[in-house]
Enzyme design. Structure first.
Site, PDB file in Angstrom:
ATOM      1  N   ASP A 163       0.761  -1.256  -0.160  1.00 55.45           N
ATOM      2  CA  ASP A 163       0.019   0.064  -0.027  1.00 55.45           C
ATOM      3  C   ASP A 163       0.907   1.172  -0.122  1.00 55.45           C
ATOM      4  OD1 ASP A 163      -1.759   2.197   1.102  1.00 55.45           O
ATOM      5  OD2 ASP A 163      -3.339   0.754   1.131  1.00 55.45           O
ATOM      6  N   ILE A 164       0.744   2.299  -0.912  1.00 58.04           N
ATOM      7  CA  ILE A 164       1.315   3.455  -1.064  1.00 58.04           C
ATOM      8  C   ILE A 164       1.352   4.405   0.039  1.00 58.04           C
ATOM      9  CG2 ILE A 164      -0.120   4.958  -2.082  1.00 58.04           C
ATOM     10  CD1 ILE A 164       2.284   5.222  -4.289  1.00 58.04           C
TER      11      ILE A 164
ATOM     12  N   HIS B  17      -7.344  -5.450   2.697  1.00 54.25           N
ATOM     13  CA  HIS B  17      -6.055  -4.976   3.317  1.00 54.25           C
ATOM     14  C   HIS B  17      -5.568  -5.991   4.355  1.00 54.25           C
ATOM     15  CE1 HIS B  17      -7.160  -0.448   2.377  1.00 54.25           C
ATOM     16  NE2 HIS B  17      -8.178  -1.052   2.248  1.00 54.25           N
TER      17      HIS B  17
ATOM     18  N   HIS C  15     -10.637  -5.042  -2.866  1.00 47.29           N
ATOM     19  CA  HIS C  15      -9.248  -5.317  -2.229  1.00 47.29           C
ATOM     20  C   HIS C  15      -9.224  -5.671  -0.969  1.00 47.29           C
ATOM     21  CE1 HIS C  15      -9.952  -1.152  -2.181  1.00 47.29           C
ATOM     22  NE2 HIS C  15      -9.300  -1.188  -0.878  1.00 47.29           N
TER      23      HIS C  15
ATOM     24  N   GLN D  38     -14.469   3.065   1.288  1.00 44.97           N
ATOM     25  CA  GLN D  38     -13.718   2.618   0.345  1.00 44.97           C
ATOM     26  C   GLN D  38     -13.434   3.629  -0.552  1.00 44.97           C
ATOM     27  OE1 GLN D  38     -15.939  -0.353  -2.161  1.00 44.97           O
ATOM     28  NE2 GLN D  38     -14.019  -0.912  -3.179  1.00 44.97           N
TER      29      GLN D  38
HETATM   30  P1  5GP Z   1      -9.895   1.782   0.436  1.00 45.57           P
HETATM   31  O1  5GP Z   1     -10.110   2.819   1.212  1.00 45.57           O
HETATM   32  O2  5GP Z   1     -10.305   1.615  -0.923  1.00 45.57           O
HETATM   33  O3  5GP Z   1     -10.099   0.314   1.299  1.00 45.57           O
HETATM   34  O4  5GP Z   1      -8.323   1.478   0.152  1.00 45.57           O
HETATM   35  C1  5GP Z   1      -7.471   2.093  -0.552  1.00 45.57           C
HETATM   36  C2  5GP Z   1      -6.044   1.829  -0.323  1.00 45.57           C
HETATM   37  O5  5GP Z   1      -5.397   1.773  -1.686  1.00 45.57           O
HETATM   38  C3  5GP Z   1      -5.538   2.991   0.626  1.00 45.57           C
HETATM   39  O6  5GP Z   1      -5.089   2.039   1.916  1.00 45.57           O
HETATM   40  C4  5GP Z   1      -4.514   3.738  -0.328  1.00 45.57           C
HETATM   41  O7  5GP Z   1      -3.608   4.037   0.498  1.00 45.57           O
HETATM   42  C5  5GP Z   1      -4.338   2.700  -1.335  1.00 45.57           C
HETATM   43  N1  5GP Z   1      -3.679   3.175  -2.541  1.00 45.57           N
HETATM   44  C6  5GP Z   1      -4.306   4.448  -3.250  1.00 45.57           C
HETATM   45  N2  5GP Z   1      -3.849   4.584  -4.694  1.00 45.57           N
HETATM   46  C7  5GP Z   1      -2.527   3.898  -4.656  1.00 45.57           C
HETATM   47  C8  5GP Z   1      -1.767   3.598  -5.570  1.00 45.57           C
HETATM   48  O8  5GP Z   1      -1.455   4.186  -6.505  1.00 45.57           O
HETATM   49  N3  5GP Z   1      -0.614   2.596  -5.094  1.00 45.57           N
HETATM   50  C9  5GP Z   1      -0.960   1.826  -3.996  1.00 45.57           C
HETATM   51  N4  5GP Z   1       0.132   0.879  -3.997  1.00 45.57           N
HETATM   52  N5  5GP Z   1      -1.752   1.882  -3.151  1.00 45.57           N
HETATM   53  C10 5GP Z   1      -2.659   2.929  -3.585  1.00 45.57           C
END
Ligand code: 5GP
Length: 144
Positions: free
Chosen positions: A38-39, A109, A107, A101
């Protein structure tokens, strides 16, 4: 706030990673899944596991991809335990903007943290060299 299920956008950032159009620090890949750092990690060693299926959230995930994602998550978690020398790994997955999200490709985590310490989404990109090093260590631990 409306939280209707979005239709899948194949230009989302994770779809581009699967297609190889944007880079990621890869931890594991097979025919059905991809795992990468995760970035903006919520803890050191935060990994995301995604299916190579166009699914916005759990409601759209096909059973064989659900199974494949969990099998990959098990591999990654074992590697995190070994590399980070900690037992506690949070498995988290958000469905819908209302749940928080932000990327609309399903995805999971895997966050080496505690529910009592887990904060909000990370807001700062991690050091790229550190992510690359962790990805290398986790990949090696999976391959052992
Ligand atoms: P969500 O909130 O959708 O469950 O999580 C999205 C996750 O994707 C976040 O933890 C965010 O840091 C990660 N993320 C967003 N953009 C990128 C990216 O360009 N590269 C990577 N490796 N992670 C990303």
């Amino acid at each position: 706030m409306s939280d209707a299920i979005k239709s899948y956008d194949d230009h989302n950032i994770f779809a581009k990673m699967i297609q190889g159009d944007i880079p990621c620090h890869k931890v594991y890949e097979d025919d059905m899944t991809l795992a990468f750092m995760d970035i903006m990690p919520q803890a050191q060693g935060h990994v995301l596991v995604i299916p190579k299926q166009q699914a916005v959230d759990l409601s759209q995930l096909e059973p064989e991809y659900a199974s494949a994602v969990l099998m990959t998550a098990k591999k990654v978690m074992a590697a995190q335990r070994k590399v980070l020398e900690r037992e506690g790994i949070i498995q988290m997955q958000l469905n819908g903007a209302q749940a928080g999200q932000t990327v609309f490709h399903y995805h999971v985590h895997l966050i080496p943290s505690s529910i009592h310490e887990l904060g909000r989404h990370g807001s700062q990109p991690a050091d790229q060299a550190e992510l690359a090093e962790l990805a290398t260590q986790l990949k090696a631990a999976i391959e052992q």
